[in-house]
Design a protein around this motif. Structure first.
Motif, PDB file in Angstrom:
ATOM      1  N   ARG A 235       5.278  -5.732   2.579  1.00 55.86           N
ATOM      2  CA  ARG A 235       6.594  -6.380   2.568  1.00 55.86           C
ATOM      3  C   ARG A 235       6.448  -7.898   2.475  1.00 55.86           C
ATOM      4  O   ARG A 235       7.088  -8.543   1.633  1.00 55.86           O
ATOM      5  CB  ARG A 235       7.384  -6.006   3.824  1.00 55.86           C
ATOM      6  CG  ARG A 235       8.769  -6.671   3.893  1.00 55.86           C
ATOM      7  CD  ARG A 235       9.461  -6.390   5.210  1.00 55.86           C
ATOM      8  NE  ARG A 235       8.787  -7.001   6.351  1.00 55.86           N
ATOM      9  CZ  ARG A 235       8.922  -8.286   6.689  1.00 55.86           C
ATOM     10  NH1 ARG A 235       9.689  -9.102   5.967  1.00 55.86           N
ATOM     11  NH2 ARG A 235       8.290  -8.768   7.747  1.00 55.86           N
TER      12      ARG A 235
ATOM     13  N   LEU B  92      -3.081   3.611   3.557  1.00 53.46           N
ATOM     14  CA  LEU B  92      -2.084   2.837   2.814  1.00 53.46           C
ATOM     15  C   LEU B  92      -2.353   2.905   1.316  1.00 53.46           C
ATOM     16  O   LEU B  92      -1.430   3.149   0.514  1.00 53.46           O
ATOM     17  CB  LEU B  92      -2.099   1.393   3.306  1.00 53.46           C
ATOM     18  CG  LEU B  92      -1.097   0.417   2.677  1.00 53.46           C
ATOM     19  CD1 LEU B  92      -0.666  -0.633   3.698  1.00 53.46           C
ATOM     20  CD2 LEU B  92      -1.684  -0.282   1.444  1.00 53.46           C
TER      21      LEU B  92
ATOM     22  N   HIS C  47       0.002   4.626  -1.373  1.00 59.14           N
ATOM     23  CA  HIS C  47       0.719   3.718  -2.263  1.00 59.14           C
ATOM     24  C   HIS C  47       0.326   3.929  -3.724  1.00 59.14           C
ATOM     25  O   HIS C  47       1.174   3.832  -4.624  1.00 59.14           O
ATOM     26  CB  HIS C  47       0.437   2.275  -1.848  1.00 59.14           C
ATOM     27  CG  HIS C  47       1.451   1.296  -2.344  1.00 59.14           C
ATOM     28  ND1 HIS C  47       2.749   1.274  -1.901  1.00 59.14           N
ATOM     29  CD2 HIS C  47       1.353   0.297  -3.265  1.00 59.14           C
ATOM     30  CE1 HIS C  47       3.418   0.304  -2.500  1.00 59.14           C
ATOM     31  NE2 HIS C  47       2.589  -0.296  -3.338  1.00 59.14           N
TER      32      HIS C  47
ATOM     33  N   ASN D  42       4.330  -2.090   9.031  1.00 57.13           N
ATOM     34  CA  ASN D  42       4.828  -2.029   7.653  1.00 57.13           C
ATOM     35  C   ASN D  42       5.167  -3.408   7.102  1.00 57.13           C
ATOM     36  O   ASN D  42       6.101  -3.562   6.297  1.00 57.13           O
ATOM     37  CB  ASN D  42       6.049  -1.103   7.548  1.00 57.13           C
ATOM     38  CG  ASN D  42       5.738   0.336   7.846  1.00 57.13           C
ATOM     39  OD1 ASN D  42       4.708   0.864   7.403  1.00 57.13           O
ATOM     40  ND2 ASN D  42       6.587   0.992   8.619  1.00 57.13           N
TER      41      ASN D  42
END
Length: 416
Positions: free
Chosen positions: A300, A86, A90, A296
């Motif tokens: 978020r 991640l 990212h 995910n």
């Protein structure tokens, strides 16, 4: 009973243990207004999410599996791999599983890091941790096995409009020599809600690399999760940086899961310490966080639920303080992140320890500012004029508590 040197130091009172005692006592007193401790808010959407997720994990057997087996001393492999992927995706950071280890909460991570990098060394020297901006996190203060583990410096203060102010690192005062083992700063800063600018972080990184010492960034409230950060800044990491994160401020403080991201040499050392002291870090937190990543939902929820919730709460608390306290000597540090407001009562005729006792007698718990000025070499009157207040309680409790704080501050000023 006679204790060892270790026992004399760690079995006694400290600011952080007093804070946690007050937090625990307040939780058992339904009338207490808890504006002191660092417990995150019970965000309804997050509570609902965790209830549903844990129910599903119970039904599939994943919850039982996570609490009936040890992980390795580095922590749950699956979560570490998912987190490395991640962060690499990212932010483009060049990290792998070898760059991450887990701990039983951030407090455990900092205890191990500080004593790994500072204190009495094999060559007889004594290294210190440099805190470039004071005030800093209360939990650092007593984390050293050796005395005088920390050195810090007063910030510069920018007075802003609307009764606000902001701290900045005074780079002209920093002294980095061979007695410094590491630089450490929280971003956002607990207690003040200050966020070091990108330029300040780059300057600290340059200084750390020039002196061949690591830069530790306490990112417990920062990006990418839980994202309780309201300033426009860029996350930072490189091989000379030790980035410390946590699952606590997602709303999971009870699972005690800290995350350390660093070069392999540091990760190996911390993993070995884990094995000796803890056998292994806890498994439940990483199991939950792994599900958040696979769905995910981790980023978020941080961006869409947690950050907006705290941003609104911070703005509301500031407006209440500004409404009830009109004295021009009262100022609020610009809220840029974390879950606290830092209040400065300039020319306050009593210490904030005395103010704390007055407020506690009225059922309002805050934290006096004196505890946070760790490692300063000279007395500073400012340190007795500040206090930390969290803003996570209900709007009704916030207003009730702030009214009492305003009354006591006004009373103290009036008494002169």
């Amino acid at each position: 009973m006679a204790y060892s040197i270790f026992g004399d130091k760690f079995a006694g009172d400290s600011g952080i243990t007093q804070l946690m005692h007050d937090l625990n006592d307040g939780l058992t007193n339904p009338d207490a207004i808890m504006l002191g401790g660092g417990n995150p808010a019970q965000i309804p959407a997050m509570v609902d999410y965790f209830n549903q997720l844990l129910g599903e994990m119970t039904a599939t057997g994943e919850l039982t599996a996570s609490i009936t087996n040890y992980d390795g001393p580095q922590g749950k492999d699956r979560f570490i791999a998912a987190l490395a992927t991640l962060l690499k995706h990212h932010y483009g950071w060049d990290i792998s599983n070898d760059n991450i280890t887990l701990t039983n909460g951030s407090q455990s991570a900092f205890f191990n890091l500080f004593n790994l990098l500072a204190g009495k060394c094999q060559d007889g020297s004594h290294k210190k941790i440099l805190l470039p901006l004071s005030p800093e996190y209360i939990g650092y203060a007593d984390a050293g096995l050796e005395p005088n583990m920390f050195i810090s410096y007063q910030p510069t203060i920018s007075v802003l409009d609307n009764g606000l102010f902001k701290y900045h690192i005074d780079f002209s005062q920093l002294v980095i020599d061979d007695t410094i083992g590491a630089i450490c700063a929280s971003r956002p800063t607990n207690p003040t809600g200050n966020v070091l600018t990108d330029d300040e972080i780059k300057q600290l990184d340059t200084l750390a690399q020039a002196h061949n010492i690591p830069l530790i960034i306490d990112n417990a409230y920062g990006m990418p999760f839980p994202d309780i950060i309201f300033a426009d800044v860029t996350p930072f990491w490189n091989y000379n940086t030790i980035l410390c994160m946590s699952l606590s401020k997602l709303g999971l403080p009870g699972i005690r899961c800290g995350i350390v991201i660093a070069k392999k040499e540091i990760i190996t050392a911390l993993t070995n310490i884990n094995g000796i002291i803890n056998l292994a870090p806890g498994s439940l937190g990483p199991a939950i966080a792994d599900k958040l990543i696979s769905r995910n939902d981790l980023l978020r929820l941080s961006h869409e639920v947690i950050r907006p919730y705290y941003h609104r709460k911070a703005q509301h608390a500031v407006s209440l303080l500004q409404h009830y306290i009109k004295d021009e000597r009262f100022r609020i540090h610009k809220p840029e992140g974390a879950i606290f407001l830092w209040l400065w009562c300039d020319e306050l005729p009593i210490t904030t320890k005395a103010l704390y006792q007055r407020l506690k007698a009225r059922g309002v718990l805050i934290v006096p500012g004196e505890y946070f000025f760790i490692g300063l070499q000279q007395p500073w009157q400012h340190s007795q004029q500040c206090l930390r207040m969290n803003y996570v309680q209900s709007d009704e409790q916030m207003e009730q508590g702030i009214k009492i704080i305003a009354e006591e501050i006004t009373r103290a000023y009036a008494a002169g």
